[in-house]
Design a protein around this motif. Structure first.
Motif, PDB file in Angstrom:
ATOM      1  N   GLY A  48      29.944  27.096  10.652  1.00 16.82           N
ATOM      2  CA  GLY A  48      31.237  26.708  11.218  1.00 16.82           C
ATOM      3  C   GLY A  48      31.800  27.795  12.112  1.00 16.82           C
ATOM      4  N   ASN A  52      37.862  25.596  16.044  1.00 17.88           N
ATOM      5  CA  ASN A  52      38.364  24.641  15.063  1.00 17.88           C
ATOM      6  C   ASN A  52      39.114  25.433  13.997  1.00 17.88           C
ATOM      7  OD1 ASN A  52      38.351  22.989  12.571  1.00 17.88           O
ATOM      8  ND2 ASN A  52      37.059  21.581  13.724  1.00 17.88           N
ATOM      9  N   ALA A  55      37.069  26.553  11.011  1.00 21.24           N
ATOM     10  CA  ALA A  55      35.878  27.386  11.168  1.00 21.24           C
ATOM     11  C   ALA A  55      36.042  28.706  10.409  1.00 21.24           C
ATOM     12  CB  ALA A  55      35.619  27.662  12.645  1.00 21.24           C
ATOM     13  N   HIS A  95      32.494  21.065   6.930  1.00 25.77           N
ATOM     14  CA  HIS A  95      33.503  21.760   6.148  1.00 25.77           C
ATOM     15  C   HIS A  95      34.182  20.751   5.218  1.00 25.77           C
ATOM     16  CE1 HIS A  95      36.550  25.114   5.685  1.00 25.77           C
ATOM     17  NE2 HIS A  95      37.190  24.084   5.154  1.00 25.77           N
ATOM     18  N   LEU A 101      35.213  19.127  10.223  1.00 23.29           N
ATOM     19  CA  LEU A 101      34.338  19.946  11.067  1.00 23.29           C
ATOM     20  C   LEU A 101      32.905  19.520  10.797  1.00 23.29           C
ATOM     21  CD1 LEU A 101      34.466  23.795  11.637  1.00 23.29           C
ATOM     22  CD2 LEU A 101      32.309  22.661  11.086  1.00 23.29           C
ATOM     23  N   ALA A 103      29.103  20.297  12.144  1.00 25.20           N
ATOM     24  CA  ALA A 103      28.214  21.132  12.962  1.00 25.20           C
ATOM     25  C   ALA A 103      26.874  20.466  13.199  1.00 25.20           C
ATOM     26  CB  ALA A 103      28.025  22.494  12.298  1.00 25.20           C
ATOM     27  N   SER A 329      27.333  21.168  17.535  1.00 28.13           N
ATOM     28  CA  SER A 329      28.643  20.665  17.129  1.00 28.13           C
ATOM     29  C   SER A 329      28.896  19.265  17.662  1.00 28.13           C
ATOM     30  CB  SER A 329      29.740  21.602  17.638  1.00 28.13           C
ATOM     31  OG  SER A 329      31.006  21.052  17.380  1.00 28.13           O
TER      32      SER A 329
END
Length: 350
Positions: A48, A52, A55, A95, A101, A103, A329
């Motif tokens: 991450g 963001n 992250a 996440h 999030l 990735a 991402s």
């Protein structure tokens, strides 16, 4: 005269090559150490790093490894909208929720790690998985096989706490140690080790500096705590309130302090408490503070205080305006408002 000079040059080259071959994770002193005798920096949610608020890092995993990070903590999560039926793409790196999030497929990051391991033959690394998506070992096996990293995985026999020396792992080529926190099955996939027979962790849900402690949090009843390795969790969560929903996000603003004297103090306390230094210092924003220097102190080696490639990456990204998007991402958010909007669907899941 020419031949004498050529001979001297050749000998010097051979000598330098021999010295280089003696380095293990960057230090000759480490070669004769067993894997469990050393301290490694492991990055929390290593994948991450895109712009963001959720992250936990600021640069790609290969940059982290270039800087001296030797452990990667990855979260395996089911994507919000799966666009591929290929088995190797089943696991996404997210996440907590991929709506926060995402990735991308884990296999993409594993391919990058594989290339780095191939390019750095004297390095031993660890990959630890949080299996949030409740995946089976076959799902991990598919991603690992497609990435090519299976050529490098180390196999530690079930509950065997006698680890090989780094030089032996390097000579064998089996230099990637893998742990899974739940759903492991070493009878089917022996290289994906169940974490908690080998490694315990200190508490991870910390909100302020005073909450860091040196007690065993996971597992609740470790089989052999005196001989297991351990992760010292040292990162702080902040909270973001969205209606009645509370989302945990990293505290980047305090990372310089968290990763300096605070980190050193907890490492000293845990060393006294458990009778040995931490094996993994798990941190957010590893390039802030004195993270790598503290690990070197614990390992009793001199830290090479060179500029971090992560800092150069961040500076270059800043020059480009909105930051650099990760190739993996699928969630490019640079400001808080769109991030909050992206969380709206989660309200219906809570």
């Amino acid at each position: 005269m020419f031949y004498r000079l050529a001979t001297v040059t050749l000998l010097a080259t051979l000598f330098a090559s021999a010295i280089a071959q003696q380095l293990c994770n960057g230090h000759q002193e480490f070669c004769n150490k067993t894997f469990d005798e050393l301290t490694y920096i492991i990055t929390h949610n290593s994948y991450g790093f895109m712009p963001n608020p959720a992250a936990n890092q600021l640069c790609p995993v290969t940059t982290q490894l270039d800087d001296g990070v030797r452990g990667l903590k990855l979260s395996a999560v089911k994507p919000s909208n799966q666009t591929s039926n290929a088995p190797e793409n089943a696991i996404h790196l997210c996440h907590t929720s991929c709506s926060i999030l995402d990735a991308g497929p884990a296999v993409d990051t594993l391919k990058n790690i594989t290339q780095w391991v191939k390019d750095n033959p004297n390095e031993v690394i660890t990959i630890m998985w949080n299996n949030i998506g409740d995946y089976k070992v076959q799902d991990f096996e598919a991603a690992y096989k497609a990435s090519g990293i299976l050529d490098y995985v180390h196999v530690q026999a079930w509950e065997n706490l006698t680890w090989p020396k780094l030089q032996d792992m390097i000579q064998s080529g089996k230099r990637v140690v893998n742990f899974l926190d739940n759903n492991s099955d070493q009878t089917k996939v022996p290289w994906l080790m169940s974490q908690f027979p080998y490694v315990f962790e200190t508490p991870y849900d910390n909100k302020n500096e005073s909450s860091f402690s040196c007690v065993i949090d996971r597992p609740q009843d470790p089989p052999d705590p005196d001989n297991m390795m351990y992760v010292m969790n040292h990162f702080l969560y902040g909270t973001l309130n969205f209606g009645n929903t509370q989302i945990e996000i990293p505290q980047k603003g305090s990372a310089d302090t968290t990763n300096s004297d605070s980190l050193k103090k907890q490492a000293q306390t845990c060393t006294q408490t458990f009778g040995r230094q931490p094996n993994y210092l798990e941190v957010d924003f590893y390039n802030y503070g004195d993270t790598l220097s503290i690990a070197a102190q614990l390992n009793n080696v001199t830290y090479d205080n060179k500029p971090l490639q992560c800092d150069a990456y961040v500076a270059q990204s800043a020059q480009k305006g909105n930051g650099k998007k990760s190739d993996a991402s699928h969630f490019n958010v640079g400001v808080l408002a769109p991030f909050m909007i992206s969380l709206f669907p989660l309200l219906f899941l809570l």
